[in-house]
Design an enzyme around this catalytic site. Structure first.
Site, short mmCIF file in Angstrom:
data_model
loop_
_atom_site.label_atom_id
_atom_site.label_comp_id
_atom_site.label_asym_id
_atom_site.label_seq_id
_atom_site.Cartn_x
_atom_site.Cartn_y
_atom_site.Cartn_z
N HIS A 91 5.58 -7.23 30.15
CA HIS A 91 6.65 -7.00 29.18
C HIS A 91 6.03 -6.67 27.83
O HIS A 91 4.98 -7.21 27.46
CB HIS A 91 7.54 -8.25 29.06
N GLU A 161 11.26 0.39 29.48
CA GLU A 161 11.82 -0.25 28.29
C GLU A 161 11.14 0.35 27.05
O GLU A 161 10.06 -0.12 26.65
CB GLU A 161 11.55 -1.75 28.31
P1 13P Z 1 17.28 -6.40 24.55
O1 13P Z 1 18.29 -6.18 25.65
O2 13P Z 1 17.54 -7.60 23.72
O3 13P Z 1 17.07 -5.15 23.76
O4 13P Z 1 15.89 -6.72 25.27
C1 13P Z 1 15.45 -5.90 26.28
C2 13P Z 1 14.30 -6.55 26.92
O5 13P Z 1 13.25 -6.72 26.33
C3 13P Z 1 14.48 -7.04 28.30
O6 13P Z 1 13.27 -7.32 28.90
#
Ligand code: 13P
Length: 245
Positions: A91, A161
């Site tokens: 992550h 992400e």
């Molecule tokens: P948010 O949905 O708060 O933007 O976070 C995304 C995230 O990092 C999920 O792993």
């Protein structure tokens, strides 16, 4: 079947997690695969509540060794015993705040595969990298280094992400996210085969809300969502999980 994965990050005590699960259980009405990734300390108390439901347990991290002198770490075996099926790997918060590098991420991912845990490999570019036109290069590099030494690309999930979209209330557009997911799949196809790559779920994460979730889930190339802050509120999370299409 699409995935809805909740990443609670460092939120919720045991009591709060239990209350959350009790609230959502009767309200989740979907055939999607729902995965909750609570903090480690909350896994044990909520695991029994999730038995015989379609909600699976995930962890937010894992160490790559099975046992030993690794103070503070949690092994794949410990997670498996608690009925954890999925693990977030790489992550962006672990990469940036805890300085996890590609080698460590690769070791963790391989440990998951070895112990039959499904890694959810998180990749994403920064805003600057995107503006400089480096996003594809960054994503390809993150992907290939994390997957190094893995023979069969099976039981892996990728989560795209973009860092600039995380916690920013500025999600990517579903159209861009779809294009990026197609690009990720093309990289996977080159490193394995098109048939294998086709089977790997590629999720989108970054400022997903009950409002925008349907437009992401409508896209064929987006196999689900990784949800941060909006997964902390039972009502919002249920809406995302149940939403049409
Ligand atoms: P948010 O949905 O708060 O933007 O976070 C995304 C995230 O990092 C999920 O792993």
């Amino acid at each position: 079947m699409k995935y809805i994965v909740a990443n609670w990050k460092m939120h919720k005590t045991q009591k709060q997690s239990l209350a959350f699960v009790k609230q959502i259980l009767p309200r989740i009405k979907t055939k999607r695969t729902i995965v909750l990734c609570p903090p480690y300390t909350d896994i044990c108390p909520i695991a029994p509540l999730l038995k015989k439901t379609n909600i699976r347990l995930g962890a937010q991290d894992v160490f790559y060794e099975t046992r030993g002198a690794f103070t503070g770490e949690i092994s794949p075996l410990m997670l498996k015993e608690l009925n954890v099926k999925y693990v977030l790997i790489g992550h962006s918060e672990r990469r940036s705040i805890l300085h996890e590098n590609n080698r460590l991420i690769n070791q963790k991912l391989r440990a998951c595969l070895k112990h039959s845990l499904t890694p959810i490999l998180c990749i994403g570019e920064t805003g600057l990298q995107r503006r400089l036109g480096q996003a594809s290069h960054v994503l390809r590099n993150q992907l290939l280094t994390a997957l190094k030494g893995t023979h069969k690309l099976k039981n892996i999930i990728i989560a795209y992400e973009p860092l600039w979209a995380i916690g920013s209330h500025t999600p990517d557009t579903p159209e861009n996210a779809e294009k990026t997911n197609e690009f990720i799949r093309s990289v996977l196809a080159k490193s394995s085969s098109a048939a294998t790559a086709k089977k790997i779920p590629i999720l989108y994460g970054g400022s997903v809300t009950p409002r925008n979730a349907p437009s992401f889930l409508k896209k064929a190339a987006i196999d689900g969502l990784l949800v941060g802050h909006e997964s902390l509120l039972p009502g919002h999370f249920v809406k995302i999980a149940n939403c049409a299409p």
